[in-house]
Design a protein around this motif. Structure first.
Motif, PDB file in Angstrom:
ATOM      1  N   LYS A  19       0.837  -1.212   0.000  1.00 34.52           N
ATOM      2  CA  LYS A  19       0.000   0.000   0.000  1.00 34.52           C
ATOM      3  C   LYS A  19       0.868   1.258   0.000  1.00 34.52           C
ATOM      4  CE  LYS A  19      -4.302  -1.450   2.133  1.00 34.52           C
ATOM      5  NZ  LYS A  19      -4.853  -1.753   3.453  1.00 34.52           N
ATOM      6  N   GLU A  43       0.817   4.167  -2.745  1.00 32.78           N
ATOM      7  CA  GLU A  43       0.529   5.548  -2.357  1.00 32.78           C
ATOM      8  C   GLU A  43       1.619   6.504  -2.834  1.00 32.78           C
ATOM      9  OE1 GLU A  43      -2.018   6.860   0.477  1.00 32.78           O
ATOM     10  OE2 GLU A  43      -2.907   5.630  -1.076  1.00 32.78           O
ATOM     11  N   THR A 101       1.127   7.309  -6.431  1.00 30.85           N
ATOM     12  CA  THR A 101      -0.180   7.796  -6.893  1.00 30.85           C
ATOM     13  C   THR A 101      -0.541   9.090  -6.150  1.00 30.85           C
ATOM     14  OG1 THR A 101      -1.213   6.278  -5.337  1.00 30.85           O
ATOM     15  CG2 THR A 101      -1.103   5.571  -7.638  1.00 30.85           C
ATOM     16  N   THR A 102      -0.948   8.955  -4.866  1.00 30.89           N
ATOM     17  CA  THR A 102      -1.381  10.134  -4.113  1.00 30.89           C
ATOM     18  C   THR A 102      -0.243  11.125  -3.926  1.00 30.89           C
ATOM     19  OG1 THR A 102      -2.715   8.544  -2.903  1.00 30.89           O
ATOM     20  CG2 THR A 102      -2.737  10.813  -2.109  1.00 30.89           C
ATOM     21  N   TYR A 103       0.961  10.582  -3.645  1.00 25.86           N
ATOM     22  CA  TYR A 103       2.081  11.461  -3.291  1.00 25.86           C
ATOM     23  C   TYR A 103       3.083  11.547  -4.431  1.00 25.86           C
ATOM     24  CZ  TYR A 103       0.009  10.745   1.239  1.00 25.86           C
ATOM     25  OH  TYR A 103      -0.885  10.687   2.273  1.00 25.86           O
ATOM     26  N   ALA A 160      -8.152   8.290   1.895  1.00 26.85           N
ATOM     27  CA  ALA A 160      -7.041   8.390   0.956  1.00 26.85           C
ATOM     28  C   ALA A 160      -5.742   8.743   1.670  1.00 26.85           C
ATOM     29  CB  ALA A 160      -7.358   9.433  -0.113  1.00 26.85           C
TER      30      ALA A 160
END
Lengths: 166, 107
Positions: free
Chosen positions: A133, A137, A140-142, B60
């Motif tokens: 995960k 992350e 993608t998110t960061y 998220a």
């Protein structure tokens, strides 16, 4: 159940004592090589605290980067600038009284905030399959901070070579 | 029952203040860097402890605390490399690592 909780508490207190003792040695010892070894002790204690917090990846990164790389870098810098601090000069500069006062004041403030704030603690279990995960992350998110940090590392690499070159 | 969050915060506060003292009071530039590394470590303990104990409102950002800690580690590595390069450069040109002797820009 009770035994495992007791063991967690014991592990936490031992590791916290190791971290604090190492930090104390690192800032008080005259001999800088010994101070750096105290710093390594402190880093190991902090890595153990991450294990108690069930953040295995951060703990391993802590050992790899701090114990493995930064400590060696600091020891190298001490070796390269050796024999310059005269033994008659004290390790602390002239403003150590003010420094002690400021440190104690900041500690009192932090202690007050940590104890008097009503933290919204939720006793949820730690995330399972954490490392996949974390990897997802990061890209993608960061993604933007991730790229910025890689650029920063490149700049630091080039900058360190340029500055330290003869 | 888990270890209370406050215990982690107190350990981090002790480490931070020891590092602060080292950064303010050390005469040797390498000693100052050691203090700064301790302070960054204390911040990281706080980030990971908050990640473990407090759930963010948006799912998220479940791993935000750990990701922040990893970025701080990266920045600490860059900072140590640049700082030590600067110390070696100062040592080469001025033959000292005592910060009280390097006061050219002090007025």
């Amino acid at each position: 159940m009770l035994t495992s909780q007791l063991l967690t508490y014991i592990a936490f207190f031992v590791l916290a004592a190791v971290a604090v003792l190492g930090a104390f040695l690192a800032v008080t010892l005259r001999n800088l090589v010994r101070a750096a070894l105290g710093l390594i002790l402190s880093f190991m204690g902090v890595a153990g605290i991450y294990f108690v917090l069930e953040a295995e990846f951060v703990a391993v990164v802590q050992i790899l980067i701090y114990v493995g790389a930064i400590s060696v870098l600091i020891l190298f810098a001490i070796m390269l600038t050796r024999g310059i601090m005269s033994s008659t000069l004290s390790a602390e500069n002239s403003q150590w009284v003010i420094a002690t006062f400021v440190s104690v004041l900041v500690f009192a403030i932090l202690l007050f905030v940590a104890i008097n704030t009503n933290w919204p603690v939720s006793p949820a279990a730690a995330v399972s399959d954490l490392i996949p995960k974390l990897g997802t992350e990061l890209v993608t998110t960061y993604l933007l901070p991730f790229e910025a940090v890689s650029l920063l590392l490149l700049a630091a690499l080039v900058g360190a070579i340029v500055i330290a070159r003869e | 029952m888990m270890i209370p969050l406050q215990f982690y915060l107190i350990v981090a506060a002790v480490l931070f203040c020891l590092g602060l003292f080292g950064a303010l009071a050390r005469r040797n530039a390498v000693g100052i860097l050691i203090g700064i590394e301790l302070m960054l470590n204390a911040v990281n303990i706080n980030l990971v402890a908050f990640w473990r104990y407090i759930k963010p409102s948006a799912p998220a950002f479940d791993l935000a605390g750990q990701v922040f800690a990893l970025f701080v580690v990266t920045l600490a590595a860059a900072e140590a490399a640049i700082g030590l390069a600067l110390i070696i450069a100062i040592y080469r040109s001025r033959d000292t690592v005592n910060v009280e002797d390097v006061d050219l820009m002090k007025w």
